[in-house]
Design an enzyme around this catalytic site. Structure first.
Site, PDB file in Angstrom:
ATOM      1  N   CYS A  44      -4.423  -1.561  -1.924  1.00 20.72           N
ATOM      2  CA  CYS A  44      -4.653  -0.140  -2.164  1.00 20.72           C
ATOM      3  C   CYS A  44      -5.545  -0.001  -3.384  1.00 20.72           C
ATOM      4  O   CYS A  44      -5.255  -0.571  -4.447  1.00 20.72           O
ATOM      5  CB  CYS A  44      -3.310   0.549  -2.409  1.00 20.72           C
ATOM      6  SG  CYS A  44      -3.467   2.275  -2.926  1.00 20.72           S
ATOM      7  N   ASN A  45      -6.621   0.727  -3.224  1.00 20.17           N
ATOM      8  CA  ASN A  45      -7.570   0.898  -4.337  1.00 20.17           C
ATOM      9  C   ASN A  45      -7.001   1.778  -5.437  1.00 20.17           C
ATOM     10  O   ASN A  45      -7.263   1.564  -6.619  1.00 20.17           O
ATOM     11  CB  ASN A  45      -8.864   1.514  -3.811  1.00 20.17           C
ATOM     12  CG  ASN A  45      -9.596   0.582  -2.880  1.00 20.17           C
ATOM     13  OD1 ASN A  45     -10.518  -0.085  -3.274  1.00 20.17           O
ATOM     14  ND2 ASN A  45      -9.167   0.514  -1.628  1.00 20.17           N
ATOM     15  N   THR A  46      -6.231   2.792  -5.049  1.00 22.24           N
ATOM     16  CA  THR A  46      -5.670   3.710  -6.038  1.00 22.24           C
ATOM     17  C   THR A  46      -4.699   2.952  -6.949  1.00 22.24           C
ATOM     18  O   THR A  46      -4.773   3.060  -8.178  1.00 22.24           O
ATOM     19  CB  THR A  46      -4.935   4.859  -5.321  1.00 22.24           C
ATOM     20  OG1 THR A  46      -5.804   5.402  -4.313  1.00 22.24           O
ATOM     21  CG2 THR A  46      -4.529   5.943  -6.281  1.00 22.24           C
ATOM     22  N   TYR A  80      -0.876   8.546  -2.534  1.00 25.03           N
ATOM     23  CA  TYR A  80      -0.828   8.330  -3.972  1.00 25.03           C
ATOM     24  C   TYR A  80      -2.097   8.885  -4.632  1.00 25.03           C
ATOM     25  O   TYR A  80      -2.123   9.137  -5.826  1.00 25.03           O
ATOM     26  CB  TYR A  80      -0.789   6.836  -4.298  1.00 25.03           C
ATOM     27  CG  TYR A  80       0.526   6.109  -4.114  1.00 25.03           C
ATOM     28  CD1 TYR A  80       1.597   6.647  -3.388  1.00 25.03           C
ATOM     29  CD2 TYR A  80       0.691   4.854  -4.683  1.00 25.03           C
ATOM     30  CE1 TYR A  80       2.770   5.926  -3.232  1.00 25.03           C
ATOM     31  CE2 TYR A  80       1.866   4.142  -4.545  1.00 25.03           C
ATOM     32  CZ  TYR A  80       2.905   4.668  -3.808  1.00 25.03           C
ATOM     33  OH  TYR A  80       4.072   3.955  -3.663  1.00 25.03           O
ATOM     34  N   ASP A 118       0.866  -1.190   0.000  1.00 28.14           N
ATOM     35  CA  ASP A 118       0.000   0.000   0.000  1.00 28.14           C
ATOM     36  C   ASP A 118       0.901   1.238   0.000  1.00 28.14           C
ATOM     37  O   ASP A 118       2.094   1.159   0.300  1.00 28.14           O
ATOM     38  CB  ASP A 118      -0.896   0.006   1.254  1.00 28.14           C
ATOM     39  CG  ASP A 118      -1.806   1.234   1.307  1.00 28.14           C
ATOM     40  OD1 ASP A 118      -2.327   1.643   0.257  1.00 28.14           O
ATOM     41  OD2 ASP A 118      -1.983   1.798   2.402  1.00 28.14           O
ATOM     42  N   SER A 119       0.287   2.385  -0.285  1.00 26.04           N
ATOM     43  CA  SER A 119       1.037   3.637  -0.244  1.00 26.04           C
ATOM     44  C   SER A 119       1.422   4.017   1.184  1.00 26.04           C
ATOM     45  O   SER A 119       2.355   4.783   1.388  1.00 26.04           O
ATOM     46  CB  SER A 119       0.182   4.756  -0.829  1.00 26.04           C
ATOM     47  OG  SER A 119      -1.028   4.835  -0.097  1.00 26.04           O
ATOM     48  N   CYS A 131     -11.059   2.581  -0.334  1.00 24.89           N
ATOM     49  CA  CYS A 131      -9.677   2.961   0.015  1.00 24.89           C
ATOM     50  C   CYS A 131      -9.354   2.185   1.275  1.00 24.89           C
ATOM     51  O   CYS A 131     -10.164   2.170   2.221  1.00 24.89           O
ATOM     52  CB  CYS A 131      -9.572   4.461   0.268  1.00 24.89           C
ATOM     53  SG  CYS A 131      -7.957   4.959   0.921  1.00 24.89           S
ATOM     54  N   THR A 132      -8.211   1.536   1.287  1.00 23.44           N
ATOM     55  CA  THR A 132      -7.913   0.657   2.424  1.00 23.44           C
ATOM     56  C   THR A 132      -7.592   1.428   3.703  1.00 23.44           C
ATOM     57  O   THR A 132      -7.477   0.837   4.770  1.00 23.44           O
ATOM     58  CB  THR A 132      -6.760  -0.312   2.071  1.00 23.44           C
ATOM     59  OG1 THR A 132      -5.651   0.452   1.578  1.00 23.44           O
ATOM     60  CG2 THR A 132      -7.195  -1.299   1.014  1.00 23.44           C
ATOM     61  N   HIS A 133      -7.448   2.744   3.596  1.00 20.99           N
ATOM     62  CA  HIS A 133      -7.321   3.552   4.822  1.00 20.99           C
ATOM     63  C   HIS A 133      -8.681   3.709   5.532  1.00 20.99           C
ATOM     64  O   HIS A 133      -8.714   3.958   6.733  1.00 20.99           O
ATOM     65  CB  HIS A 133      -6.810   4.957   4.494  1.00 20.99           C
ATOM     66  CG  HIS A 133      -5.339   5.044   4.223  1.00 20.99           C
ATOM     67  ND1 HIS A 133      -4.738   4.503   3.122  1.00 20.99           N
ATOM     68  CD2 HIS A 133      -4.338   5.648   4.936  1.00 20.99           C
ATOM     69  CE1 HIS A 133      -3.425   4.765   3.155  1.00 20.99           C
ATOM     70  NE2 HIS A 133      -3.167   5.464   4.243  1.00 20.99           N
ATOM     71  N   GLU A 191      -3.363   8.703   8.312  1.00 25.29           N
ATOM     72  CA  GLU A 191      -1.903   8.688   8.431  1.00 25.29           C
ATOM     73  C   GLU A 191      -1.448   9.449   9.678  1.00 25.29           C
ATOM     74  O   GLU A 191      -0.418   9.161  10.246  1.00 25.29           O
ATOM     75  CB  GLU A 191      -1.249   9.278   7.176  1.00 25.29           C
ATOM     76  CG  GLU A 191      -1.400   8.421   5.918  1.00 25.29           C
ATOM     77  CD  GLU A 191      -0.535   7.148   5.916  1.00 25.29           C
ATOM     78  OE1 GLU A 191       0.571   7.171   6.475  1.00 25.29           O
ATOM     79  OE2 GLU A 191      -0.993   6.134   5.353  1.00 25.29           O
TER      80      GLU A 191
HETATM   81  N1  DGL Z   1      -4.917   3.042   0.805  1.00 23.22           N
HETATM   82  C1  DGL Z   1      -4.993   3.724  -0.453  1.00 23.22           C
HETATM   83  C2  DGL Z   1      -6.171   3.329  -1.289  1.00 23.22           C
HETATM   84  O1  DGL Z   1      -6.720   2.285  -1.003  1.00 23.22           O
HETATM   85  C3  DGL Z   1      -4.322   4.910  -0.496  1.00 23.22           C
HETATM   86  C4  DGL Z   1      -4.488   6.165  -0.619  1.00 23.22           C
HETATM   87  C5  DGL Z   1      -3.481   7.182  -0.958  1.00 23.22           C
HETATM   88  O2  DGL Z   1      -2.297   6.906  -0.918  1.00 23.22           O
HETATM   89  O3  DGL Z   1      -3.934   8.255  -1.302  1.00 23.22           O
HETATM   90  O4  DGL Z   1      -6.556   3.986  -2.222  1.00 23.22           O
END
Ligand code: DGL
Length: 253
Positions: free
Chosen positions: A71-73, A39, A7-8, A182-184, A150
Site C-alpha cells: 500500500c502506497n499510503t 486509508y 494493504d488497507s 496506489c496498489t488498487h 473496492e
Molecule cells: N492500496 C492503497 C494504496 O496503495 C490504498 C488506498 C486507500 O486505502 O485509500 O495507497
C-alpha cells in the site's frame, strides 16, 4: 515463518498475486483491513495507528518473518513506525516504484497517481529525486479510484468518466512515465492507459520481488491465506478474479 502482505483493502492483492507467482514455496499471508478502507484520506496519525494494529496482529498470530506493505499510503507514512515496533524487515512500495520509473523515463518527466495521503506526503517526489534530482514529478490525487475498485466497478460509463476526468490535467503535462502510486490502481490500468497514450505505466511489483529476494529467507510449504477485517461481497468477487481460490478468513483485531 510466513511473510505478511498488508494493504488497507483489496488493492494489495495485485502485489500478492505477483509475489505468490514468483515465490511458490514461501508462506504468504495477506491482510486486507477492509473494515477501515480507505486509508488514503485519513490523517498520518490514524494511518500509523491502524498500521501498527494490523502489523502487530500478523506478528503475534503468525510470527511473520517480514512484512510487505502493499500500500502506497501506508508506505508513505508508517514504514519507520512499523520497523521500530515489529523489529522485522518491512518493505514498502514507494522506493521500488520510483526507481523503476526513473529507469524508464527518457524526457525526465514522471507522473504519479495516488491517494490524497500519498500525494500530500510527497513520498514519490522525494524517492524520485533521491535517484535523479533532475527529474520533474507531477502528482495527481485520485480519491475516487479506490472506492471504484473496492466496489468492483471496473468497466462502463461511471469508471470511464471518473478516470478520464481525474487524469485529464496530468495527461497534458508531457510526462512519458506514469507511476500507479496506489496498489488498487493496476486493476484500472486499461482505463488509465486509454487516457494516457504513449506513456509508460509503472507499478512496483517487479522491484518488490527483488527486495524480497534480497532477504534470503529459507523455502517453506507455500501456504496461502487471506485475512480480512470485514466480510464484503465485492472483496470476494475481486479476490476470485485476481488470485482465485485462496481461502479467506474474517478476523477481529
Ligand atoms: N492500496 C492503497 C494504496 O496503495 C490504498 C488506498 C486507500 O486505502 O485509500 O495507497
Amino acid at each position: 515463518m510466513a511473510i505478511g502482505i498488508y494493504d488497507s483493502g483489496i488493492g494489495g492483492l495485485t502485489v500478492y498475486k505477483a509475489v505468490a507467482a514468483h515465490f511458490g514455496r514461501r508462506d504468504l499471508i495477506y491482510f486486507g483491513d477492509v473494515a477501515r478502507v480507505p486509508y488514503g484520506n485519513r490523517s498520518p496519525e490514524t494511518i500509523v495507528k491502524y498500521s501498527l494494529e494490523c502489523g502487530r496482529f500478523l506478528k503475534d498470530r503468525y510470527g511473520i518473518s517480514a512484512l510487505i506493505v502493499a500500500c502506497n499510503t501506508i508506505s508513505s507514512y508508517a514504514l519507520p513506525a512499523l520497523e521500530d515496533d515489529l523489529r522485522i524487515p518491512v518493505l514498502g512500495v514507494i522506493k521500488p516504484g520510483a526507481q523503476n520509473a526513473v529507469a524508464l523515463t527518457k524526457n525526465k518527466k514522471i507522473g504519479v497517481l495516488g491517494t490524497h495521503g500519498t500525494v500530500n506526503s510527497k513520498s514519490y517526489v522525494a524517492a524520485v529525486k533521491a535517484v535523479d534530482s533532475t527529474v520533474s514529478v507531477y502528482q495527481q490525487a485520485c480519491p475516487l479510484f479506490v472506492p471504484l475498485v473496492e466496489e468492483a466497478m471496473l468497466a462502463g460509463p461511471i469508471p470511464e468518466t471518473v478516470v478520464r476526468e481525474t487524469v485529464k490535467d496530468i495527461a497534458k503535462t508531457g510526462i512519458d512515465t506514469l507511476i500507479l502510486g496506489c496498489t488498487h490502481y493496476p486493476v484500472l490500468k486499461p482505463l488509465i492507459a486509454a487516457n494516457m497514450p504513449g506513456v509508460s505505466i509503472v507499478d512496483s511489483t517487479e522491484y518488490i520481488i527483488n527486495d524480497i529476494e534480497k532477504l534470503r529467507l529459507p523455502p517453506e510449504q507455500g501456504l496461502r491465506e487471506i485475512l480480512i477485517t470485514d466480510d464484503t461481497s465485492s472483496f470476494l468477487l475481486l479476490k476470485n478474479l485476481l488470485v482465485g481460490n485462496i481461502p479467506v478468513e474474517v478476523v477481529t483485531l
